[in-house]
Every structure is written in C-alpha cells, then in structure tokens.
Scaffold this motif. Structure first.
Motif, short mmCIF file in Angstrom:
data_model
loop_
_atom_site.label_atom_id
_atom_site.label_comp_id
_atom_site.label_asym_id
_atom_site.label_seq_id
_atom_site.Cartn_x
_atom_site.Cartn_y
_atom_site.Cartn_z
N ALA A 258 50.86 18.54 16.72
CA ALA A 258 49.59 19.08 16.19
C ALA A 258 49.61 20.60 16.13
N THR A 259 50.49 21.22 16.92
CA THR A 259 50.55 22.69 16.94
C THR A 259 51.56 23.25 15.95
N LEU A 260 52.30 22.38 15.27
CA LEU A 260 53.29 22.86 14.30
C LEU A 260 52.59 23.45 13.08
N PRO A 261 53.24 24.39 12.39
CA PRO A 261 52.63 24.99 11.19
C PRO A 261 52.76 24.09 9.96
N VAL A 262 53.16 22.84 10.16
CA VAL A 262 53.28 21.86 9.08
C VAL A 262 52.71 20.54 9.56
N HIS A 263 52.43 19.64 8.61
CA HIS A 263 52.11 18.26 8.95
C HIS A 263 53.44 17.51 9.04
N TYR A 264 53.76 16.96 10.22
CA TYR A 264 55.07 16.35 10.44
C TYR A 264 54.96 14.83 10.40
N PHE A 265 55.82 14.21 9.56
CA PHE A 265 55.91 12.75 9.48
C PHE A 265 57.38 12.35 9.60
N ALA A 266 57.61 11.09 9.90
CA ALA A 266 58.98 10.60 10.03
C ALA A 266 59.19 9.36 9.19
N ASN A 267 60.37 9.27 8.60
CA ASN A 267 60.80 8.10 7.84
C ASN A 267 62.32 8.08 7.87
N PRO A 268 62.95 6.94 8.18
CA PRO A 268 64.42 6.90 8.30
C PRO A 268 65.15 7.43 7.07
N LYS A 269 64.52 7.30 5.89
CA LYS A 269 65.16 7.78 4.66
C LYS A 269 64.66 9.16 4.26
N THR A 270 63.85 9.79 5.12
CA THR A 270 63.16 11.06 4.81
C THR A 270 62.42 10.95 3.48
N TRP A 271 61.78 9.81 3.27
CA TRP A 271 61.08 9.54 2.02
C TRP A 271 59.57 9.60 2.26
N ILE A 272 58.84 10.20 1.34
CA ILE A 272 57.39 10.20 1.41
C ILE A 272 56.91 8.86 0.85
N THR A 273 56.71 7.91 1.74
CA THR A 273 56.35 6.56 1.36
C THR A 273 54.87 6.46 1.01
N LEU A 274 54.48 5.29 0.50
CA LEU A 274 53.06 5.04 0.21
C LEU A 274 52.22 5.22 1.47
N ASP A 275 52.73 4.70 2.59
CA ASP A 275 51.98 4.79 3.84
C ASP A 275 51.83 6.23 4.30
N ILE A 276 52.92 7.01 4.24
CA ILE A 276 52.86 8.41 4.64
C ILE A 276 51.92 9.19 3.74
N PHE A 277 52.00 8.95 2.43
CA PHE A 277 51.14 9.67 1.50
C PHE A 277 49.67 9.35 1.78
N GLU A 278 49.39 8.08 2.07
CA GLU A 278 48.01 7.70 2.34
C GLU A 278 47.51 8.31 3.65
N GLN A 279 48.39 8.33 4.68
CA GLN A 279 48.02 8.98 5.94
C GLN A 279 47.72 10.46 5.71
N TRP A 280 48.59 11.13 4.93
CA TRP A 280 48.37 12.54 4.64
C TRP A 280 47.04 12.74 3.91
#
Length: 542
Positions: A258-280
């Motif tokens: 939460a203190t990082l200067p970016v929004h950090y997400f993880a995905n084994p393929k480093t892919w912005i998935t549907l789920d990650i995009f919706e969370q963002w």
C-alpha cells in the motif's frame, strides 16, 4: 451506448451466435456466478445468451460432480499427450499471445499456428526421446485456448484499411457522447497497457571504468506489465499499475504494498487479466478519480475510453453508475489511443535515462563494480522506484496533446507532435553521459528500447524470458529470509548523526551562507516525520 458494449462507428455489437460450451467453460461460468458476478454480466463477457448462462448455473451441482469425475482422466491424458516439447511450446506461445495482446496487435488463427509450429521445431532438439508429431490443428488451438484461459481471445483477419476508416469516423462519434454528457476534459480518461523489460539497456553499451572499456551486460528479460493513463486536460496522471509474476517477491519483503508508488498486482504470466483489470477499476481507478473530482470541485462523472484488448471486461459500466465506458474500434490503438500517441514513448525514454544514470552512478561509486554486478543487484523494488520517477517526469503538456487524434476539440492549438522528441531528450542525456564516461551507445540502440513495445518477441526471446523467470524464482527460494523493515532508536540516531556530519561538511565548503541555510531548512522540514518517529521511539524506551 448501452452500458458495457463495445463501440464501432456508433453501432452496437452484432447478435450473438450460438456457441458450443465445454465443461471447462461451464465451470468458469459457475465460478464467476458464485463469485458474485451477475448473470447478464457473465453473458456479455463470454458472448452468450442470459438464458444459457442461467441454465448452466441452475445445473451447477451436476456439472461440478461431472468435473470431479473427469479431472483424473484429464490429468492422465495431459501427462501422456502434452509433455516435453509440446508442453513447453504452449507455455512460450501463451507468453507470445500475451505480448501481442498487450500491444493490441490483432491475431489470426494462421499466425498463432505458424508461431506454435515454429516454437515446437526449435524446442524438439531438447527432447530427443520419443519423436513427437505436432501439426497445430484447429482442434488443438480450441483446446489450447481453453487450457490457457484465453476465453476472451478472438482471432481476426481485419484489413488495415477497415481499421483506418473506423478510426476516421470515431472522433465524431465520441464528440457526440461528450456533448451529450456533457463531459469536461478533466472528466475524460484513457489508460493503455505496455510491457517493460525493466533490466534491459542497449545491447552494444560500453562504459569506461578506470580507463578500461567494459561491455554492457546482456540483462535478463525480466518483464512487467504496466497500465498508464490520465485525463484529457493533462491535469491528472493516474498512479501506475505494475503487474509482476510474483505475489511476494523477496525484494518487497517487509514493505507494505500500500506504500508503494504504484498499484502492485501479480500474475504468473505478468498479464493484466480480466480479474486484475476489474480489481484496478473498482479499488484503484474509482477512488482515485473520485478524489480528483472532489479536490477540484468537478462533478464525479467520468468517461473512460479503452481499446478492444481481450483483458478489458465488457461489464465495467455495471460496476459504477458514475463511470461510462466507451471502446475504441478494433485495431485502432496505434491510430487513436491517446497514451499510445507519445505518453508511453516519453515514459520509456525517462525510464531509460534514469536507469542509465543509476548504473553509471553505481560504477562511479565503486570502481570494482561491473555492469553485470549492477544488474544482478537491480530488482523489482528498484524498478518500481524508477517507474514512479519516470512517470512523474512525463509532462502535463504531453499528457494533454496526445488527445489530438481522438478529441481534437480539446487541443485546438495543436501544431504537430514529434514522436522523436522524447528520443532526442533521452539522447541528450546519453550524449552527456558519453562525454563524461566515454559511454558508447548509438541512437538506434536507444530508439530500439523506447519502441520495444512493438517489437516482435522472437523464439529465442521467449525461451530466455521463461528461463529468466524460473531462475529468479529458484534464486528467491534459496535466499535467506529478509528481516522486515522497522525503525529502531539506535539506527535512527545513527542516521541523524550522519545527516549532521553531511551538513557540517557542506557548511564548511559553501561560501553562500543564505543558500546553505535554505537547503538545510528544506531538508529538515521534509524529514520532520522521521524526527517525530525517533522521539516517539525514545519515549517508549524510557
């Protein structure tokens, strides 16, 4: 436009055709429904009729039982038929498709089949036992698509001329939506994805250290995906999104995300998935733009413009009544997408410049350090810091003028956008570094990195990328646990002592007393929060 529907020349999407639904897709539908997604939302996302989705949900118990019965048989089949070169080829092919999606490059079935066969032929030499036959048939592709989770992937053969014609008509269509809103430039946002090989420098880089020319290290192809964006007035740059392959990389142990200067997400393929995009969208974008509107006395009413990439959910309009989503026509990213008209190139030029400077500063501070040593110590935490700094350097003027293609009414004084401008700026820094450090890297090397967003990932690149990821994971697993970060009275006292010594040295050297006291006051004001922590820690130990 109806909520959540993609738009092309002002027309709604065509009527859905009947689809055959396999067991894996049925389970996917059930998981989405049980996760709280509406029937209508699932139907739109997967291109199905609501009645079909409803029937599957009602039959969930039987479908789950059937899935459990078939799981063992499927595992046995996969181990017999998808091992060795084929299994590894599919992993690499997934990474390649992901890269094409990130660049919003249209894919055809033929292109995917050709790439799959090419990868398989290159990998066969690693698996000499048991000759495998692989033809990349249409049936194989359908099964691979489900195994890899590419349920929203569409292959297309659209002509470039059709995309150009759609791009020509779209601004007029969009202006009608803006006028009907009505929407201010401050309320109109766009985001775009890009990949970043964060440990990469020009391949023919040489740095002079102690009079000896040291060749640049061929940095690993460790990669992250980024989501960058802002509004049409250029006054709001959204916090960058970084997607890394590891949920808890060792470099971030003890650091609150939460203190990082970016929004950090993880995905084994480093892919912005549907789920990650919706969370963002729900937990990052909505709060961020709502705060921006409140702080600036603007109604919280947002128009978000997205491209047609598979990683963008179709039901975003259902998630917040204050946000309307409009999709660009297919295959028009390079023609219309604001962030693609110069912002991403600017960002990469700044990132390159910052990384160059960090490498040279490290070599200057330690004459025994090599460029290879620098890259070995350069991790995802350092990359995140430099990503944030590079994003800060992208100017408001750049963020505004890139909207010229899609919203020309907001850039009436547009006199042309020189895409090479950022390259020239990066080159100026490199020329300066070259003079000071005998750095040898030509403009083509620099340009190649800035424009790497559109580079084709060769088979060799994909194989190296997968190997680097495995190597990094194994390295992290073998390293000792990192002690969590925390403040102590002793170390804070040491830090303030060193700061005092620094000021004492500077005061003895600076003939301008006024300048010295001004700088000292600014520094003291900015570290007041650490002084407060120090005093609280001291009181707690008494």
């Amino acid at each position: 436009m109806a909520g959540g529907k993609r738009v092309l020349e002002g027309k709604s999407e065509p009527s859905r055709k009947r689809k055959s639904i396999d067991l894996e897709m049925k389970m996917n539908i059930i998981r989405k429904y049980e996760g709280g997604q509406k029937l209508s939302s699932i139907a739109r996302e997967l291109g199905l009729a609501v009645s079909t989705v409803n029937t599957i949900v009602k039959d969930a118990a039987r479908i789950k039982e059937h899935a459990e019965d078939s799981a063992c048989m499927k595992l046995t089949y996969l181990s017999k038929h998808r091992e060795g070169a084929i299994l590894e080829m599919e992993k690499l092919l997934t990474a390649w498709i992901e890269a094409q999606n990130q660049k919003n490059i249209p894919l055809s079935l033929l292109a995917i089949q050709v790439k799959a066969r090419s990868l398989f032929e290159d990998l066969k030499v690693k698996y000499p036992e048991g000759t495998q036959v692989f033809t990349a048939s249409s049936g194989w592709f359908a099964r691979f698509k489900n195994r890899a989770g590419f349920h929203n992937l569409h292959v297309s053969g659209e002509a470039i001329s059709a995309a150009a014609e759609a791009a020509k008509k779209f601004p007029e269509f969009l202006q009608k939506i803006i006028d009907e809103g009505p929407y201010l430039p401050e309320q109109i946002f766009n985001v775009d994805k890009t990949g970043l090989f964060y440990q990469k420098m020009p391949s023919r880089t040489y740095i002079s250290v102690g009079g000896k020319m040291t060749p640049g290290h061929k940095a690993s192809k460790n990669r992250v995906s980024l989501l960058l964006g802002g509004n049409a007035s250029g006054t709001c740059k959204l916090k960058p999104v970084v997607v890394h392959h590891s949920e808890n990389p060792r470099a971030l142990k003890g650091i609150s995300k939460a203190t990082l200067p970016v929004h950090y997400f993880a995905n084994p393929k480093t892919w912005i998935t549907l789920d990650i995009f919706e969370q963002w969208f729900m937990h990052c974008f909505i709060p961020e733009v709502e705060k921006f509107c409140n702080d600036n006395g603007i109604p919280f009413k947002i128009l978000l413009i997205l491209d047609n990439a598979p990683g963008h959910p179709l039901h975003l309009d259902d998630l917040n009544e204050n946000v309307k989503v409009v999709y660009l026509p297919p295959n028009t990213t390079s023609l219309l997408q604001p962030m693609d008209q110069g912002v991403i190139a600017d960002f990469k030029a700044y990132y390159l410049r910052i990384t160059f400077a960090k490498a040279i500063a490290a070599l200057d501070a330690d004459k025994d350090l090599t460029l290879r040593d620098f890259w070995k110590s350069y991790n995802i935490y350092h990359a995140i810091q430099n990503i944030a700094k590079a994003w800060e350097d992208v100017t408001e003027a750049c963020m505004k003028r890139v909207w010229n293609k899609v919203c020309p009414q907001f850039v009436p004084d547009f006199s042309g956008f020189d895409k090479d401008e950022t390259l020239k700026e990066a080159s100026k820094t490199i020329v300066k570094l070259k003079q000071e450090w005998e750095l040898k890297a030509d403009e083509n090397d620099v340009k190649g990195l800035i424009e790497s967003r559109r580079e084709e990932l060769l088979n060799e690149d994909l194989i190296e990328l997968l190997a680097a990821k495995i190597e990094e994971e194994e390295s992290e697993a073998s390293e000792p646990e990192v002690e969590p970060k925390r403040f102590t009275v002793k170390r804070l006292a040491e830090a303030f002592h060193h700061l005092g010594e620094f000021f004492s040295s500077i005061e003895k050297m600076d003939p301008n007393t006024s300048r010295f006291f001004k700088v000292q006051r600014l520094v003291e004001d900015n570290i007041a929060c650490y002084r407060q922590i120090y005093e609280e820690k001291k009181r707690a130990t008494v």
